[in-house]
Design a protein around this motif. Sequence first.
Motif, PDB file in Angstrom:
ATOM      1  N   ASN A  51       0.819  -1.210   0.000  1.00  0.00           N
ATOM      2  CA  ASN A  51       0.000   0.000   0.000  1.00  0.00           C
ATOM      3  C   ASN A  51       0.861   1.273   0.000  1.00  0.00           C
ATOM      4  N   ASP A  73      -5.912  -3.019   7.283  1.00  0.00           N
ATOM      5  CA  ASP A  73      -7.011  -3.609   6.516  1.00  0.00           C
ATOM      6  C   ASP A  73      -8.287  -3.546   7.333  1.00  0.00           C
ATOM      7  N   CYS A  74      -9.390  -3.480   6.632  1.00  0.00           N
ATOM      8  CA  CYS A  74     -10.691  -3.446   7.304  1.00  0.00           C
ATOM      9  C   CYS A  74     -10.992  -4.813   7.896  1.00  0.00           C
ATOM     10  N   CYS A  77     -14.544  -6.196   5.862  1.00  0.00           N
ATOM     11  CA  CYS A  77     -14.566  -6.616   4.454  1.00  0.00           C
ATOM     12  C   CYS A  77     -13.169  -6.816   3.880  1.00  0.00           C
ATOM     13  N   TYR A  78     -12.101  -6.608   4.680  1.00  0.00           N
ATOM     14  CA  TYR A  78     -10.704  -6.904   4.324  1.00  0.00           C
ATOM     15  C   TYR A  78     -10.141  -5.949   3.273  1.00  0.00           C
ATOM     16  N   HIS A  79     -10.785  -4.806   3.008  1.00  0.00           N
ATOM     17  CA  HIS A  79     -10.219  -3.814   2.108  1.00  0.00           C
ATOM     18  C   HIS A  79      -9.263  -2.902   2.887  1.00  0.00           C
ATOM     19  N   THR A  80      -8.445  -2.170   2.146  1.00  0.00           N
ATOM     20  CA  THR A  80      -7.481  -1.271   2.784  1.00  0.00           C
ATOM     21  C   THR A  80      -8.205  -0.061   3.357  1.00  0.00           C
ATOM     22  N   SER A  82      -8.553   3.760   4.801  1.00  0.00           N
ATOM     23  CA  SER A  82      -8.034   5.083   4.455  1.00  0.00           C
ATOM     24  C   SER A  82      -8.109   5.985   5.674  1.00  0.00           C
ATOM     25  N   CYS A 114     -13.323   2.787   6.005  1.00  0.00           N
ATOM     26  CA  CYS A 114     -13.343   1.884   4.857  1.00  0.00           C
ATOM     27  C   CYS A 114     -14.351   2.417   3.850  1.00  0.00           C
ATOM     28  N   ASN A 116     -15.502   0.824   1.349  1.00  0.00           N
ATOM     29  CA  ASN A 116     -16.300  -0.264   0.779  1.00  0.00           C
ATOM     30  C   ASN A 116     -17.519  -0.582   1.636  1.00  0.00           C
ATOM     31  N   CYS A 117     -17.295  -0.820   2.926  1.00  0.00           N
ATOM     32  CA  CYS A 117     -18.410  -1.198   3.807  1.00  0.00           C
ATOM     33  C   CYS A 117     -18.753  -0.109   4.816  1.00  0.00           C
ATOM     34  N   LYS A 264      -1.557  -4.436   7.832  1.00  0.00           N
ATOM     35  CA  LYS A 264      -1.467  -5.009   6.489  1.00  0.00           C
ATOM     36  C   LYS A 264      -0.247  -5.911   6.378  1.00  0.00           C
TER      37      LYS A 264
END
Length: 485
Positions: A51, A73-74, A77-80, A82, A114, A116-117, A264
């Motif tokens: 990252n 990481d989240c 949902c395992y996304h990075t 911010s 996150c 995403n979620c 991460k």
Amino acid sequence: MAYLTQPDYVRYICTCGQLKPITSLYFCRHCLKIRCGFCICHEVDSHYCPNCLENMPSSEARLKKNRCSSCFDCPSCYHTLSTRASLVQPRQQEGAGDGKVENKHQKKMYYLACFNCRWTSRDVGIPDQPVASGGWPERPNPFATQINQLLEYYKAIALQEKQEKIEKERKKFAIRGKYLTLTDKTGLTGAMARNIAGLPSSDSGSSSIIAKFVPSQASAEVEELPEDYFTKEVNLNQITSMPQRLLSPEWQPTDVSRLHPIAKLLSVKRSQRCRECDHNLTKPEYNPGSIKFKIELLAFYHIPEVKIISYEPMKAGENSTVLLKLSNPTAHEMTLCLMNPEDIPQVDNEEEQLESSLEKSLTLDKESAPCKPAAAPAWRRTAAPCVRAVGPPVRVAVPQRDDAAEYDDDATHDANDVIVWRKANKLGVRLQVATEAGAARGGAALLALALQYSYRNTVPPAANAPNQRNHILYTTALLSLGNVA
């Protein structure tokens, strides 16, 4: 990107017997053999965060447990995650008249979110930080003391076993009148010398650790379940899933409110070596932001590529026509010969036969390529070819690669039974094949095609080695021509 989901219609046979597409193979310019992922040694060159691209040596990565200290990481949902900023109004100072605030400037605070979620670090009560990079609180492991005790205990046992092994070897090789060390001659051991000098014994620490260690004992008493365990309504939105729990094995949170950001994992840049000659096949740049390679010996740049353009339906006991495209990836003119695998000449050199037998013994359930008609290759058990080329071997000359000719759309059409068209370093070949009469209807129609090609080696020879640059090499490709009609 549709080609990524398509099967591999053309697969090459590695030296160890594995069937791989040409994009997954390597070519060693020193031993002039095809290598796959099982025939090479993988070495880690550097560790970096994917990252933030922070580069670190192996010792530092080991101390950080192969995790980045500034990227997370989240846990949902395992996304990075911010880093987001928010303005916070400072609190009113006590004693300030008329309710005025002495410092009117708003303070900037940072939290993790996150995209995403929509999970944030505020959802689990993590306080905002005044600095954007780093400084996030780390959760203490409740079992850290027990794990450290176990590590010290097993290290002490390993040290004690090592010392006992050394003492046994000394007694085993001790000869009357001859001494291995001065302590054997004088009878003064290292432990006695340390005691006389007033120093602590080397094994006293390990012995004390082993003596003080208290092993865990199983208990028959188990905590009772709460009374409303079976009657309480379960809300699945507040319970973590099994992957979420296993992502944090130290805590394994059961409630969503106890999820914390996960550091991460680091990625590695690796180099690959040939197992036989120990030369580098791939060597990336040390900079993690660079995608270039210092050494990149891929088979795609050295071995002729075979592609299937079209073919007629394969019927049992009948002949068919296959249209192939041959490409020369090298910078020198190449002479190609298409033949059946049994037409490849046998290896008469005893040293090469010994090497092939050693490779066969070192591989797991793999055998060498079909260079000998007497030996049945392992790949024939799972992929038995039922189609073979008909007629004499097809010999063609393919020009060298020309980058400027890639933009030329004109192709030369030849009035030939074999060569259909030519274009730069590519040409179309018409090949006659025959399907076996006993081929099962509906089964896979596989064609084993041997390639004899000329290769010019540009590597300078070693000292006292023959300066041979032009070589005749062989490889075998397995083509999938649909099903037998």
